[in-house]
Design a protein around this motif. Structure first.
Motif, PDB file in Angstrom:
ATOM      1  N   PRO A  45       0.832  -1.206   0.000  1.00  0.00           N
ATOM      2  CA  PRO A  45       0.000   0.000   0.000  1.00  0.00           C
ATOM      3  C   PRO A  45       0.865   1.253   0.000  1.00  0.00           C
ATOM      4  N   GLU A  46       0.411   2.253  -0.736  1.00  0.00           N
ATOM      5  CA  GLU A  46       1.163   3.494  -0.900  1.00  0.00           C
ATOM      6  C   GLU A  46       0.279   4.665  -0.485  1.00  0.00           C
ATOM      7  N   PHE A  47       0.829   5.553   0.353  1.00  0.00           N
ATOM      8  CA  PHE A  47       0.119   6.774   0.705  1.00  0.00           C
ATOM      9  C   PHE A  47      -0.048   7.623  -0.552  1.00  0.00           C
ATOM     10  N   VAL A  48      -1.235   8.192  -0.731  1.00  0.00           N
ATOM     11  CA  VAL A  48      -1.501   9.037  -1.890  1.00  0.00           C
ATOM     12  C   VAL A  48      -1.659  10.501  -1.478  1.00  0.00           C
ATOM     13  N   ALA A  49      -2.590  10.763  -0.585  1.00  0.00           N
ATOM     14  CA  ALA A  49      -2.849  12.133  -0.165  1.00  0.00           C
ATOM     15  C   ALA A  49      -3.612  12.121   1.147  1.00  0.00           C
ATOM     16  N   GLY A  50      -3.448  13.205   1.905  1.00  0.00           N
ATOM     17  CA  GLY A  50      -4.153  13.331   3.172  1.00  0.00           C
ATOM     18  C   GLY A  50      -4.342  14.786   3.538  1.00  0.00           C
ATOM     19  N   VAL A  51      -5.416  15.048   4.271  1.00  0.00           N
ATOM     20  CA  VAL A  51      -5.711  16.401   4.736  1.00  0.00           C
ATOM     21  C   VAL A  51      -6.045  16.309   6.221  1.00  0.00           C
ATOM     22  N   THR A  52      -5.531  17.255   6.985  1.00  0.00           N
ATOM     23  CA  THR A  52      -5.784  17.266   8.412  1.00  0.00           C
ATOM     24  C   THR A  52      -7.216  17.707   8.712  1.00  0.00           C
ATOM     25  N   TRP A  53      -7.630  17.538   9.945  1.00  0.00           N
ATOM     26  CA  TRP A  53      -8.981  17.918  10.364  1.00  0.00           C
ATOM     27  C   TRP A  53      -9.263  19.388  10.040  1.00  0.00           C
ATOM     28  N   SER A  54      -8.329  20.227  10.354  1.00  0.00           N
ATOM     29  CA  SER A  54      -8.524  21.662  10.123  1.00  0.00           C
ATOM     30  C   SER A  54      -8.587  21.999   8.643  1.00  0.00           C
ATOM     31  N   GLY A  55      -8.000  21.133   7.842  1.00  0.00           N
ATOM     32  CA  GLY A  55      -7.932  21.417   6.414  1.00  0.00           C
ATOM     33  C   GLY A  55      -6.757  22.306   6.046  1.00  0.00           C
ATOM     34  N   ASN A  56      -6.008  22.729   7.044  1.00  0.00           N
ATOM     35  CA  ASN A  56      -4.912  23.650   6.781  1.00  0.00           C
ATOM     36  C   ASN A  56      -3.686  22.950   6.184  1.00  0.00           C
ATOM     37  N   THR A  57      -3.571  21.661   6.414  1.00  0.00           N
ATOM     38  CA  THR A  57      -2.403  20.932   5.928  1.00  0.00           C
ATOM     39  C   THR A  57      -2.845  19.811   4.990  1.00  0.00           C
ATOM     40  N   LYS A  58      -2.264  19.810   3.814  1.00  0.00           N
ATOM     41  CA  LYS A  58      -2.530  18.772   2.818  1.00  0.00           C
ATOM     42  C   LYS A  58      -1.186  18.179   2.395  1.00  0.00           C
ATOM     43  N   ARG A  59      -1.151  16.883   2.316  1.00  0.00           N
ATOM     44  CA  ARG A  59       0.091  16.213   1.940  1.00  0.00           C
ATOM     45  C   ARG A  59      -0.172  15.280   0.762  1.00  0.00           C
ATOM     46  N   TYR A  60       0.804  15.213  -0.116  1.00  0.00           N
ATOM     47  CA  TYR A  60       0.669  14.409  -1.323  1.00  0.00           C
ATOM     48  C   TYR A  60       1.917  13.558  -1.536  1.00  0.00           C
ATOM     49  N   ALA A  61       1.698  12.382  -2.076  1.00  0.00           N
ATOM     50  CA  ALA A  61       2.832  11.565  -2.486  1.00  0.00           C
ATOM     51  C   ALA A  61       3.479  12.201  -3.709  1.00  0.00           C
ATOM     52  N   ASP A  62       4.772  11.985  -3.853  1.00  0.00           N
ATOM     53  CA  ASP A  62       5.477  12.540  -5.006  1.00  0.00           C
ATOM     54  C   ASP A  62       4.872  12.042  -6.319  1.00  0.00           C
ATOM     55  N   SER A  63       4.326  10.834  -6.286  1.00  0.00           N
ATOM     56  CA  SER A  63       3.793  10.237  -7.509  1.00  0.00           C
ATOM     57  C   SER A  63       2.559  10.962  -8.042  1.00  0.00           C
ATOM     58  N   VAL A  64       1.884  11.735  -7.194  1.00  0.00           N
ATOM     59  CA  VAL A  64       0.684  12.450  -7.640  1.00  0.00           C
ATOM     60  C   VAL A  64       0.794  13.955  -7.434  1.00  0.00           C
ATOM     61  N   LYS A  65       1.876  14.411  -6.834  1.00  0.00           N
ATOM     62  CA  LYS A  65       2.025  15.834  -6.552  1.00  0.00           C
ATOM     63  C   LYS A  65       1.977  16.626  -7.855  1.00  0.00           C
ATOM     64  N   GLY A  66       1.186  17.679  -7.836  1.00  0.00           N
ATOM     65  CA  GLY A  66       1.025  18.491  -9.036  1.00  0.00           C
ATOM     66  C   GLY A  66      -0.139  18.039  -9.899  1.00  0.00           C
ATOM     67  N   ARG A  67      -0.624  16.816  -9.672  1.00  0.00           N
ATOM     68  CA  ARG A  67      -1.767  16.299 -10.431  1.00  0.00           C
ATOM     69  C   ARG A  67      -2.993  16.072  -9.549  1.00  0.00           C
ATOM     70  N   ALA A  68      -2.778  15.982  -8.244  1.00  0.00           N
ATOM     71  CA  ALA A  68      -3.863  15.622  -7.320  1.00  0.00           C
ATOM     72  C   ALA A  68      -4.254  16.800  -6.444  1.00  0.00           C
ATOM     73  N   THR A  69      -5.538  16.826  -6.100  1.00  0.00           N
ATOM     74  CA  THR A  69      -6.069  17.815  -5.159  1.00  0.00           C
ATOM     75  C   THR A  69      -6.982  17.090  -4.183  1.00  0.00           C
ATOM     76  N   ILE A  70      -6.731  17.291  -2.901  1.00  0.00           N
ATOM     77  CA  ILE A  70      -7.578  16.705  -1.875  1.00  0.00           C
ATOM     78  C   ILE A  70      -8.330  17.821  -1.165  1.00  0.00           C
ATOM     79  N   SER A  71      -9.592  17.578  -0.820  1.00  0.00           N
ATOM     80  CA  SER A  71     -10.405  18.584  -0.156  1.00  0.00           C
ATOM     81  C   SER A  71     -11.419  17.909   0.761  1.00  0.00           C
ATOM     82  N   ARG A  72     -11.953  18.709   1.700  1.00  0.00           N
ATOM     83  CA  ARG A  72     -12.959  18.209   2.633  1.00  0.00           C
ATOM     84  C   ARG A  72     -14.206  19.069   2.516  1.00  0.00           C
ATOM     85  N   ALA A  73     -15.366  18.482   2.826  1.00  0.00           N
ATOM     86  CA  ALA A  73     -16.622  19.209   2.777  1.00  0.00           C
ATOM     87  C   ALA A  73     -17.629  18.540   3.719  1.00  0.00           C
ATOM     88  N   ASN A  74     -18.847  19.095   3.723  1.00  0.00           N
ATOM     89  CA  ASN A  74     -19.938  18.505   4.502  1.00  0.00           C
ATOM     90  C   ASN A  74     -19.565  18.363   5.966  1.00  0.00           C
TER      91      ASN A  74
END
Length: 123
Positions: A45-74
């Motif tokens: 298994p490979e980490f892809v992306a994650g966002v903290t509870w606050s939404g202030n910090t988003k992290r991306y794997a190098d393999s998807v950085k620049g192509r991926a966007t993670i967001s939270r709602a609801n």
């Protein structure tokens, strides 16, 4: 019963975009970061992306950085992952994850995991 339910995935053409969503329910996920792992056939298994509870910090794997966007709602119970310009190497089972830890510290088997959704990218 706390659970994560994914939607999206399926088959996409290389170069197209992919959007996955994951909804948390049945428990208290307050304070939890949410994101995604993926596992390709024969690989760990490979980490892809994650966002903290606050939404202030988003992290991306190098393999998807620049192509991926993670967001939270609801009220932060739903997380979305958009990957642009998908490649055949993006083919994997994608798992939604929820954890009280910073995404940098996530590891397989920790926190809550969804059942997984297959993404197949054809060239």
């Amino acid at each position: 019963q706390a659970q994560l339910v994914e939607s999206g995935g399926g088959s996409v053409q290389a170069g197209d975009s992919l959007r996955l969503s994951c909804a948390a329910s049945g428990g208290s996920f307050r304070g939890y970061g949410m994101g995604w792992f993926r596992q390709a056939p024969g690989k760990e298994p490979e980490f892809v992306a994650g966002v903290t509870w606050s939404g202030n910090t988003k992290r991306y794997a190098d393999s998807v950085k620049g192509r991926a966007t993670i967001s939270r709602a609801n009220a932060k119970t739903t997380v979305y992952l958009q990957i642009e310009s998908v490649k055949p190497e993006d083919t994997a089972v994608y798992y939604c994850v929820a954890s009280p830890r910073d995404p940098l510290l996530w590891a397989p088997g920790q926190g809550y995991w969804a059942q997984g959704t297959q993404v197949t990218v054809s060239s």
